[in-house]
Motif scaffolding. Sequence first.
Motif, mmCIF file in Angstrom:
data_model
loop_
_atom_site.group_PDB
_atom_site.id
_atom_site.type_symbol
_atom_site.label_atom_id
_atom_site.label_comp_id
_atom_site.label_asym_id
_atom_site.label_seq_id
_atom_site.Cartn_x
_atom_site.Cartn_y
_atom_site.Cartn_z
ATOM 1 N N VAL A 5 -5.383 -18.218 63.729
ATOM 2 C CA VAL A 5 -5.997 -19.452 64.213
ATOM 3 C C VAL A 5 -5.128 -20.628 63.802
ATOM 4 N N GLU A 6 -4.656 -21.379 64.792
ATOM 5 C CA GLU A 6 -3.875 -22.581 64.513
ATOM 6 C C GLU A 6 -4.802 -23.789 64.408
ATOM 7 N N SER A 7 -4.374 -24.766 63.645
ATOM 8 C CA SER A 7 -5.128 -26.009 63.537
ATOM 9 C C SER A 7 -4.165 -27.133 63.189
ATOM 10 N N GLY A 8 -4.654 -28.360 63.328
ATOM 11 C CA GLY A 8 -3.862 -29.516 62.970
ATOM 12 C C GLY A 8 -3.339 -30.294 64.155
ATOM 13 N N GLY A 9 -3.580 -29.816 65.361
ATOM 14 C CA GLY A 9 -3.119 -30.546 66.531
ATOM 15 C C GLY A 9 -3.943 -31.793 66.767
ATOM 16 N N GLY A 10 -3.445 -32.655 67.622
ATOM 17 C CA GLY A 10 -4.165 -33.881 67.943
ATOM 18 C C GLY A 10 -3.214 -34.981 68.330
ATOM 19 N N LEU A 11 -3.782 -36.088 68.743
ATOM 20 C CA LEU A 11 -2.992 -37.205 69.240
ATOM 21 C C LEU A 11 -2.311 -37.934 68.088
ATOM 22 N N VAL A 12 -1.029 -38.101 68.200
ATOM 23 C CA VAL A 12 -0.253 -38.782 67.173
ATOM 24 C C VAL A 12 0.700 -39.750 67.852
ATOM 25 N N GLN A 13 0.986 -40.840 67.205
ATOM 26 C CA GLN A 13 1.916 -41.802 67.778
ATOM 27 C C GLN A 13 3.350 -41.381 67.516
ATOM 28 N N SER A 14 4.212 -41.772 68.411
ATOM 29 C CA SER A 14 5.628 -41.519 68.223
ATOM 30 C C SER A 14 6.068 -42.130 66.892
ATOM 31 N N GLY A 15 6.851 -41.374 66.158
ATOM 32 C CA GLY A 15 7.274 -41.797 64.828
ATOM 33 C C GLY A 15 6.395 -41.247 63.730
ATOM 34 N N GLY A 16 5.264 -40.676 64.109
ATOM 35 C CA GLY A 16 4.357 -40.089 63.135
ATOM 36 C C GLY A 16 4.785 -38.697 62.721
ATOM 37 N N SER A 17 3.899 -38.010 62.048
ATOM 38 C CA SER A 17 4.201 -36.687 61.510
ATOM 39 C C SER A 17 3.264 -35.635 62.072
ATOM 40 N N LEU A 18 3.756 -34.417 62.075
ATOM 41 C CA LEU A 18 2.997 -33.266 62.547
ATOM 42 C C LEU A 18 2.923 -32.248 61.426
ATOM 43 N N ARG A 19 1.760 -31.744 61.154
ATOM 44 C CA ARG A 19 1.621 -30.631 60.212
ATOM 45 C C ARG A 19 0.566 -29.695 60.773
ATOM 46 N N LEU A 20 1.022 -28.549 61.191
ATOM 47 C CA LEU A 20 0.149 -27.555 61.776
ATOM 48 C C LEU A 20 -0.023 -26.389 60.814
ATOM 49 N N SER A 21 -1.173 -25.739 60.931
ATOM 50 C CA SER A 21 -1.467 -24.572 60.112
ATOM 51 C C SER A 21 -1.765 -23.388 61.002
ATOM 52 N N SER A 94 2.091 -22.471 68.888
ATOM 53 C CA SER A 94 1.395 -21.208 68.632
ATOM 54 C C SER A 94 2.108 -20.443 67.539
ATOM 55 N N CYS A 95 1.362 -19.610 66.856
ATOM 56 C CA CYS A 95 1.985 -18.721 65.882
ATOM 57 C C CYS A 95 1.774 -17.279 66.333
ATOM 58 N N LYS A 96 2.618 -16.419 65.821
ATOM 59 C CA LYS A 96 2.610 -15.024 66.245
ATOM 60 C C LYS A 96 3.056 -14.135 65.100
ATOM 61 N N ILE A 97 2.493 -12.961 65.042
ATOM 62 C CA ILE A 97 2.957 -11.949 64.103
ATOM 63 C C ILE A 97 4.112 -11.220 64.770
ATOM 64 N N ALA A 98 5.279 -11.271 64.148
ATOM 65 C CA ALA A 98 6.455 -10.649 64.732
ATOM 66 C C ALA A 98 6.241 -9.150 64.903
ATOM 67 N N GLY A 99 6.696 -8.655 66.037
ATOM 68 C CA GLY A 99 6.615 -7.224 66.289
ATOM 69 C C GLY A 99 5.267 -6.747 66.772
ATOM 70 N N THR A 100 4.358 -7.657 67.017
ATOM 71 C CA THR A 100 3.035 -7.300 67.518
ATOM 72 C C THR A 100 2.670 -8.242 68.657
ATOM 73 N N PRO A 101 1.654 -7.880 69.435
ATOM 74 C CA PRO A 101 1.200 -8.795 70.497
ATOM 75 C C PRO A 101 0.205 -9.839 70.003
ATOM 76 N N ALA A 102 0.038 -9.961 68.691
ATOM 77 C CA ALA A 102 -0.992 -10.858 68.146
ATOM 78 C C ALA A 102 -0.516 -12.301 68.140
ATOM 79 N N TRP A 103 -1.189 -13.134 68.941
ATOM 80 C CA TRP A 103 -0.922 -14.565 69.024
ATOM 81 C C TRP A 103 -2.153 -15.351 68.585
ATOM 82 N N GLY A 104 -1.902 -16.546 68.062
ATOM 83 C CA GLY A 104 -2.999 -17.468 67.891
ATOM 84 C C GLY A 104 -3.338 -18.101 69.232
ATOM 85 N N GLN A 105 -4.407 -18.910 69.246
ATOM 86 C CA GLN A 105 -4.860 -19.500 70.507
ATOM 87 C C GLN A 105 -4.008 -20.689 70.911
ATOM 88 N N GLY A 106 -3.218 -21.213 70.012
ATOM 89 C CA GLY A 106 -2.372 -22.363 70.304
ATOM 90 C C GLY A 106 -3.096 -23.657 70.011
#
Length: 113
Positions: A5-21, A94-106
């Motif tokens: 499960v990914e989280s941390g997305g959202g509207l950010v202004q240019s020049g800001g920071s991104l931190r996703l989990s 999105s994140c993914k487990i390498a070598g498997t078809p397991a993806w997060g929802q993005g």
Amino acid sequence: QVQLVESGGGLVQSGGSLRLSCTASGQATMVNVLAWYRQALGKERERLGASRLDDVPTYADSVKGRFTISRDVAKHTLYLQKNNLTPNATAVYSCKIAGTPAWGQGTHFPLSS
């Protein structure tokens, strides 16, 4: 099975920071390599980098130096950090487990103007 499960997305202004989990649940202790991807509108999915349990993170040459990947093994969580965002950072991440078809929802990370 492992769920991501990914989280941390959202509207950010240019020049800001991104931190996703990306948090793994289920048989999370079995996960070795976790990778981050992004897909901008109208473009192919791009692999940003990955984290192995026994090594430092690796990055695609195209993004090296612009993203930081880290991992909290105890929390089964992978992080993606980027500062000084520009409009081309707008994408679904999105994140993914390498070598498997397991993806997060993005998680969508749009930039406001």
